[in-house]
Motif scaffolding. Sequence first.
Motif, short mmCIF file in Angstrom:
data_model
loop_
_atom_site.label_atom_id
_atom_site.label_comp_id
_atom_site.label_asym_id
_atom_site.label_seq_id
_atom_site.Cartn_x
_atom_site.Cartn_y
_atom_site.Cartn_z
N VAL A 69 0.84 -1.20 0.00
CA VAL A 69 0.00 0.00 0.00
C VAL A 69 0.87 1.24 0.00
N ASP A 70 0.31 2.34 -0.46
CA ASP A 70 1.02 3.62 -0.55
C ASP A 70 0.89 4.37 0.77
N THR A 71 2.01 4.75 1.36
CA THR A 71 1.99 5.50 2.61
C THR A 71 2.12 7.00 2.39
N GLY A 72 2.06 7.44 1.14
CA GLY A 72 2.14 8.86 0.86
C GLY A 72 3.47 9.49 1.21
N GLY A 73 4.53 8.70 1.18
CA GLY A 73 5.86 9.21 1.51
C GLY A 73 6.15 9.26 3.00
N ILE A 74 5.23 8.78 3.81
CA ILE A 74 5.44 8.77 5.26
C ILE A 74 6.14 7.49 5.69
N VAL A 259 -1.20 8.19 6.96
CA VAL A 259 -1.03 6.86 7.55
C VAL A 259 -2.39 6.21 7.79
N SER A 260 -3.36 7.00 8.19
CA SER A 260 -4.71 6.46 8.38
C SER A 260 -5.24 5.86 7.08
N SER A 261 -5.02 6.55 5.97
CA SER A 261 -5.44 6.03 4.67
C SER A 261 -4.70 4.76 4.31
N ALA A 262 -3.39 4.73 4.63
CA ALA A 262 -2.59 3.54 4.35
C ALA A 262 -3.05 2.36 5.20
N ARG A 302 -10.59 -2.49 11.89
CA ARG A 302 -11.11 -1.20 11.45
C ARG A 302 -10.04 -0.12 11.44
N PHE A 303 -8.77 -0.51 11.45
CA PHE A 303 -7.70 0.50 11.41
C PHE A 303 -7.88 1.39 10.18
N GLY A 304 -7.80 2.70 10.39
CA GLY A 304 -7.95 3.64 9.29
C GLY A 304 -9.38 4.01 8.98
N SER A 305 -10.33 3.46 9.72
CA SER A 305 -11.75 3.73 9.48
C SER A 305 -12.36 4.42 10.70
N LEU A 306 -13.25 5.37 10.43
CA LEU A 306 -14.01 6.00 11.52
C LEU A 306 -15.38 6.42 10.99
N VAL A 307 -16.10 5.43 10.46
CA VAL A 307 -17.44 5.67 9.94
C VAL A 307 -18.43 5.66 11.10
N ALA A 340 -7.25 14.69 12.29
CA ALA A 340 -6.61 13.87 11.27
C ALA A 340 -7.42 12.63 10.92
N ALA A 341 -8.56 12.45 11.61
CA ALA A 341 -9.40 11.28 11.36
C ALA A 341 -10.10 11.38 10.01
N PRO A 342 -10.47 10.25 9.41
CA PRO A 342 -11.24 10.29 8.15
C PRO A 342 -12.55 11.05 8.35
N GLU A 343 -13.02 11.64 7.30
CA GLU A 343 -14.28 12.39 7.38
C GLU A 343 -15.42 11.44 7.75
N PRO A 344 -16.37 11.90 8.59
CA PRO A 344 -17.51 11.05 8.94
C PRO A 344 -18.38 10.78 7.74
#
Length: 345
Positions: A69-74, A259-262, A302-307, A340-344
């Motif tokens: 997966v892509d970490t966006g350079g992080i 990182v959350s997206s990754a 659910r890492f990276g998710s906050l629905v 920094a959390a994903p949008e609801p």
Amino acid sequence: MSTTPPQQGSTSRTRRTAVVILALWCLVALAGCAFGAGPSAAEAKTIKLAVSDDPTRHMALWALEHGKVDTGGIDVEVAYLPNETATQAFQTRQYDLIEASPVSVAASAASGFQTRIVSAGVLNRTGTVVYVRSNSAIRGGSDFKGARIAIGSLGGSSTQELRFVLQEDYGLDTSLKGGDVVLQPASPDSVFTLLKQGQFDGAVMLNRASYLAGKDPSLRVALEVSKEASAITHASATQTVLVTYPDVEDVKRDALAEVSSALAASVAYARDHKAEVAKEAAQGNAATADYLQWWWQHADLRFGSLVDADIAGVEAFWTMAETVGQIKDKPSFDDLRSSAAPEPS
């Protein structure tokens, strides 16, 4: 006595030179202050992540750690912490992003120790059950009055669920001292044997122990704790969350979001390649690989998710904790949500 008049041009050049030197000195000083006050560019592009040292977490992060997966350079530095201490380790502030118990996060916030929830962690659908011996007279929750039940720990998430269900569905007093049931902490490695030997009337089996108990004909499930808790709260409990700190969030918000997206992508990879990733995470142990595939039937990563469902799961956990007296008041989720959390959704 005669004096030599000053040379106007020479004095002007001297003053201009002094002004330039002073200006350069100020710029250097300001730059030094700026660099001293914040992280270096490399530090700002690094996230130190810590999770429980459990094969399910290795499964969740396998794709991330193996460049899928892509970490966006992080640069993500992953640490796996002992299960016994992992969900409390956020209080050490050694990591930028760390797995924690939602109840511990709420209790810490009430005492003034602030964290911010970046994403959900593990969602428990049907994972908490109470096993009894097959020949036991215990058939349901009300039969546990006066029983001795083995648990992982007095403050554990499964214990909280059990107390909540016995109290709300069956009217039992689940006080840790002097209640209608005796809740006795026992080592996960020993609880299976102790139950079979009759030293306990029932035992909360979790994860691998539950997987093994389900294969043993001398044991059976007497209480589906998670199912009953979900029916009361109308949500499956989110047992862990990933948190950061307000000061880290201020400096590394963009990196945390990347990182959350990754992490979401890594979990999606594990979900879509269960057999492959389970085998890799099990490091060649066929029994562990089989267990990991079984685990997906009862829980979710659910890492990276906050629905909305994740948030409802956290709030369900807080409801149970408040009901059994583990926390005084439920916090507002919005007060603890990270920017920094994903949008609801």
